[in-house]
Write a protein that holds these residues in place. Structure first.
Motif, short mmCIF file in Angstrom:
data_model
loop_
_atom_site.label_atom_id
_atom_site.label_comp_id
_atom_site.label_asym_id
_atom_site.label_seq_id
_atom_site.Cartn_x
_atom_site.Cartn_y
_atom_site.Cartn_z
N GLY A 112 5.42 -3.55 -7.30
CA GLY A 112 4.18 -2.83 -6.99
C GLY A 112 4.27 -1.36 -7.33
O GLY A 112 5.31 -0.72 -7.14
N LEU A 113 3.15 -0.81 -7.82
CA LEU A 113 3.09 0.61 -8.16
C LEU A 113 2.32 1.44 -7.15
O LEU A 113 2.50 2.65 -7.08
CB LEU A 113 2.49 0.77 -9.56
N ARG A 114 1.49 0.81 -6.34
CA ARG A 114 0.78 1.57 -5.31
C ARG A 114 1.75 2.24 -4.33
O ARG A 114 1.52 3.37 -3.90
CB ARG A 114 -0.19 0.68 -4.53
N PRO A 115 2.85 1.59 -3.96
CA PRO A 115 3.76 2.22 -3.00
C PRO A 115 4.48 3.47 -3.51
O PRO A 115 5.15 4.14 -2.74
CB PRO A 115 4.77 1.10 -2.68
N VAL A 116 4.38 3.76 -4.82
CA VAL A 116 5.00 5.00 -5.31
C VAL A 116 3.95 6.06 -5.64
O VAL A 116 4.28 7.08 -6.24
CB VAL A 116 5.91 4.76 -6.54
N GLU A 117 2.71 5.81 -5.23
CA GLU A 117 1.70 6.85 -5.39
C GLU A 117 2.10 8.05 -4.55
O GLU A 117 2.36 7.94 -3.36
CB GLU A 117 0.32 6.32 -4.98
N GLY A 118 2.17 9.20 -5.17
CA GLY A 118 2.61 10.40 -4.48
C GLY A 118 4.12 10.57 -4.49
O GLY A 118 4.62 11.62 -4.05
N LEU A 119 4.85 9.56 -4.97
CA LEU A 119 6.32 9.64 -5.03
C LEU A 119 6.81 9.81 -6.46
O LEU A 119 7.75 10.55 -6.72
CB LEU A 119 6.95 8.39 -4.41
N LEU A 120 6.16 9.12 -7.41
CA LEU A 120 6.44 9.31 -8.83
C LEU A 120 5.21 9.92 -9.49
O LEU A 120 4.07 9.56 -9.16
CB LEU A 120 6.76 7.97 -9.52
N ILE A 146 0.84 -1.18 0.00
CA ILE A 146 0.00 0.00 0.00
C ILE A 146 0.89 1.24 0.00
O ILE A 146 2.10 1.14 0.16
CB ILE A 146 -0.94 0.01 1.23
N PRO A 147 0.32 2.43 -0.18
CA PRO A 147 1.15 3.65 -0.14
C PRO A 147 2.01 3.73 1.11
O PRO A 147 1.65 3.25 2.18
CB PRO A 147 0.11 4.77 -0.21
N ASN A 148 3.16 4.38 0.95
CA ASN A 148 4.22 4.32 1.94
C ASN A 148 3.78 4.74 3.34
O ASN A 148 4.08 4.07 4.33
CB ASN A 148 5.39 5.19 1.47
N ARG A 149 3.07 5.85 3.45
CA ARG A 149 2.67 6.34 4.77
C ARG A 149 1.75 5.35 5.47
O ARG A 149 1.87 5.12 6.68
CB ARG A 149 1.99 7.70 4.63
N GLU A 150 0.84 4.73 4.73
CA GLU A 150 -0.05 3.73 5.32
C GLU A 150 0.75 2.51 5.77
O GLU A 150 0.47 1.91 6.81
CB GLU A 150 -1.12 3.33 4.30
N ASN A 151 1.73 2.14 4.97
CA ASN A 151 2.57 0.99 5.30
C ASN A 151 3.29 1.20 6.63
O ASN A 151 3.37 0.30 7.47
CB ASN A 151 3.56 0.75 4.17
N LEU A 152 3.82 2.40 6.84
CA LEU A 152 4.57 2.70 8.06
C LEU A 152 3.72 2.55 9.31
O LEU A 152 4.25 2.28 10.40
CB LEU A 152 5.14 4.12 7.98
N SER A 153 2.41 2.71 9.17
CA SER A 153 1.54 2.66 10.35
C SER A 153 1.54 1.29 11.01
O SER A 153 1.15 1.17 12.18
CB SER A 153 0.10 3.05 9.97
N TYR A 154 1.99 0.25 10.30
CA TYR A 154 1.95 -1.10 10.87
C TYR A 154 3.10 -1.37 11.85
O TYR A 154 3.15 -2.44 12.45
CB TYR A 154 1.89 -2.16 9.76
N PHE A 155 4.01 -0.42 12.02
CA PHE A 155 4.94 -0.50 13.15
C PHE A 155 4.20 -0.25 14.46
O PHE A 155 4.63 -0.72 15.53
CB PHE A 155 6.04 0.55 13.02
N GLY A 156 3.09 0.51 14.40
CA GLY A 156 2.44 0.93 15.63
C GLY A 156 3.44 1.70 16.48
O GLY A 156 4.27 2.45 15.98
N ASN A 157 3.38 1.48 17.76
CA ASN A 157 4.37 2.04 18.68
C ASN A 157 5.27 0.90 19.16
O ASN A 157 5.36 0.62 20.35
CB ASN A 157 3.69 2.75 19.85
#
Length: 583
Positions: free
Chosen positions: A353-361, A287-298
């Motif tokens: 995957g191309l979704r992870p570069v949405e907003g990047l490319l 998924i897009p990068n920012r959403e992916n990062l959320s799975y670290f949680g705290n």
């Protein structure tokens, strides 16, 4: 003796934590009873361990091979035995972990439509083969948690109104507004199921043979936890939560990354780490990068997340000769706190995957990348949009062929460009994962793609063990050349504290043709300046621009070259990598 923390027994602490998770997931259910069943399923009522918070379960020696169980074939061994033999022969003391993609009976999607989670596909081997592999390598396995095969006993029972399974799946009124649901495929979301008297429409995020499980029913969660316990018993140390972002559904929402999904990941983390404090969870969220990062949680959800933006950004840099976007992305990535890290990969059993570069490319840059990959034999897979249109979802191509040239066409730098890509991955913050086909420089398998009828098969070649060994031993074959160079890079990486997955990382600014970053060991004794020429022309770098300290002795770990004139310069050949260190 039962471990304790403070005055409360550890079992009581875990029970309270589990109840807290359940209160957020099932606010209207009897969470005490569900907690008891979960703890019993994980045997935490018998043996409950105490994990250490923010402990790194990895170091620079940790690397993963990603492979199907039947990638290596041998006439006198079952596929799992042939794979084990190949891994031991070539990777002992080099790569210590293996991700075996789903090795269960399945009906489609090369294993990700699971018919029986508790059996090894007899065509591959049995649980004893899995256990033997787990004694020699850290074993990573898929928990295909979002969906199961339409041939699974649960779904057959659902259609017949029997238990278990009668209420394990999500039936939806097709008149509901589902236009906002995020889809990774173009197939219809709902599948009609008729028992003769009634037609129901069940939710299928990925396709009609992969029916989504309904985690609103706690019994589904209990079934999955029971499977997790079995996998732990069978030697699995690393759990890849497949397609977990889609787990929870709410009509009227996007049905991705919902809070209940995150809470289930936190619950699984609690259960798994108290059963085995050395076990690791990796979330597969393309998924897009920012959403992916959320799975670290705290530091209380995934131990590791896939760096999904890395493959398309790195390939784009190498074929365009410009690292601007890759560098901007790297600067935006937060350092992973201790106890978490990134899982880096640049090729996999799926596509780029191309979704992870949405907003990047930009759209134009994505189109240029897609056109280049199609020129090199790649295929495009699509996803559905809420307006009824479709959009490119991933590029299906072997990484070796993806890097056979630039946007200008094929050239003579394929081997160097391919090696450079892996050198970048090996040096970045995180744990590197090598797709087996990339380690042996596999090319597009167009025949397999035609036979299987889906694009992803282009990068899922099967090898006869003897034939592959001959290719790897041949000093003139591209397979042998790549294999030797990658093994050299792996050996070098293993001995560098500055390449610890959590060691400090800073992006360097040396222009758009040099992708550069600095790593520093956690004890601050070792520095490594990683310089990568991502262009097809030589590039000169002033050593003063990377601030080498004159009192230290500096050398390139890859070539062994020493640098003594701190005011001098170094010229990198096309796609050359330097790892300049003071140790």
């Amino acid at each position: 003796m039962t471990q304790t923390s403070g005055e409360l027994p550890i079992e009581e602490i875990v029970r309270r934590k589990v109840c807290g998770h359940l209160a957020a997931i099932y606010p209207d259910r009897d969470r005490e009873e569900i907690a008891r069943e979960l703890l019993r399923a994980m045997r935490l009522d018998e043996d409950c361990q105490t994990p250490q918070s923010h402990r790194n379960l990895w170091d620079q020696t940790d690397m993963v091979v990603i492979t199907y169980a039947d990638t290596i074939l041998s006439g006198d061994r079952r596929p799992l035995q042939a794979l084990h033999h190949f891994l031991k022969e070539h990777f002992t003391m080099l790569i210590n972990s293996v991700h075996i993609l789903p090795f269960f009976p399945y009906s489609s999607d090369d294993g990700f439509a699971v018919i029986d989670y508790k059996q090894v596909d007899p065509a591959l081997g049995d649980w004893n083969d899995i256990l033997r592999i787990s004694t020699d390598f850290h074993l990573m396995a898929d928990l295909v948690i979002n969906h199961c095969s339409s041939q699974h006993r649960w779904f057959v029972n659902f259609q017949e109104g029997k238990d278990p399974g009668r209420d394990y799946f999500l039936a939806v009124d097709p008149s509901e507004n589902l236009s906002g649901v995020v889809r990774p495929r173009t197939t219809p979301l709902l599948r009609a199921v008729s028992d003769g008297d009634e037609t129901r429409f069940v939710w299928c995020t990925f396709g009609h043979d992969q029916v989504d499980l309904d985690f609103r029913n706690p019994q589904v969660l209990l079934e999955m936890v029971d499977i997790v316990r079995l996998y732990l018993d069978m030697g699995v140390r690393i759990f890849r939560l497949d397609a977990v972002a889609f787990l929870w559904k709410k009509i009227g929402s996007r049905c991705i990354n919902l809070e209940e999904t995150h809470e289930i990941v936190r619950l699984l983390r609690t259960l798994i780490e108290h059963a085995d404090p050395n076990a690791i969870i990796i979330t597969e969220t393309n998924i897009p990068n920012r959403e992916n990062l959320s799975y670290f949680g705290n530091a209380n959800e995934a131990h590791c997340i896939y760096n999904f933006s890395l493959p398309p950004l790195l390939v784009n840099s190498l074929v365009s000769g410009n690292c601007r976007h890759l560098k901007n992305w790297l600067m935006s990535m937060p350092p992973a706190q201790n106890g978490t890290t990134y899982f880096n990969f640049i090729a996999s059993h799926d596509g780029i995957g191309l979704r992870p570069v949405e907003g990047l490319l930009s759209d134009d840059e994505q189109e240029a990348l897609i056109q280049t990959m199609e020129n090199f034999g790649g295929q495009i897979s699509w996803r559905a949009l809420d307006d009824g249109n479709r959009k490119p979802y991933e590029i299906n191509i072997s990484l070796f062929d993806a890097l056979k040239g630039t946007t200008a066409g094929e050239d003579q730098w394929q081997l160097q460009r391919f090696t450079c890509a892996h050198a970048v991955m090996l040096a970045l913050e995180g744990i590197p994962g090598f797709y087996l086909h990339s380690l042996v420089a596999g090319t597009n398998d167009c025949r397999r793609m035609a036979e299987h009828g889906h694009n992803r098969a282009i990068n899922r070649r099967q090898w006869q063990e003897g034939d592959l060994n001959r290719k790897l031993a041949d000093p003139d074959s591209h397979h042998g050349k790549v294999f030797r160079q990658l093994r050299h890079l792996i050996r070098v990486r293993r001995n560098q504290p500055a390449f610890h997955p959590n060691a400090t990382q800073f992006t360097l600014h040396l222009g758009e043709q040099i992708f550069a970053f600095w790593r520093q060991s956690m004890d601050r004794r070792q520095s490594i300046f990683c310089l990568n020429n991502i262009s097809d022309t030589p590039q000169t770098v002033l050593l003063s621009s990377i601030n080498l300290i004159g009192t230290d002795k500096w050398k390139d770990l890859i070539s062994g070259r020493h640098f003594e004139d701190m005011l001098g310069s170094v010229t990198l050949a096309p796609y050359q990598t330097l790892w300049i260190t003071n140790q």
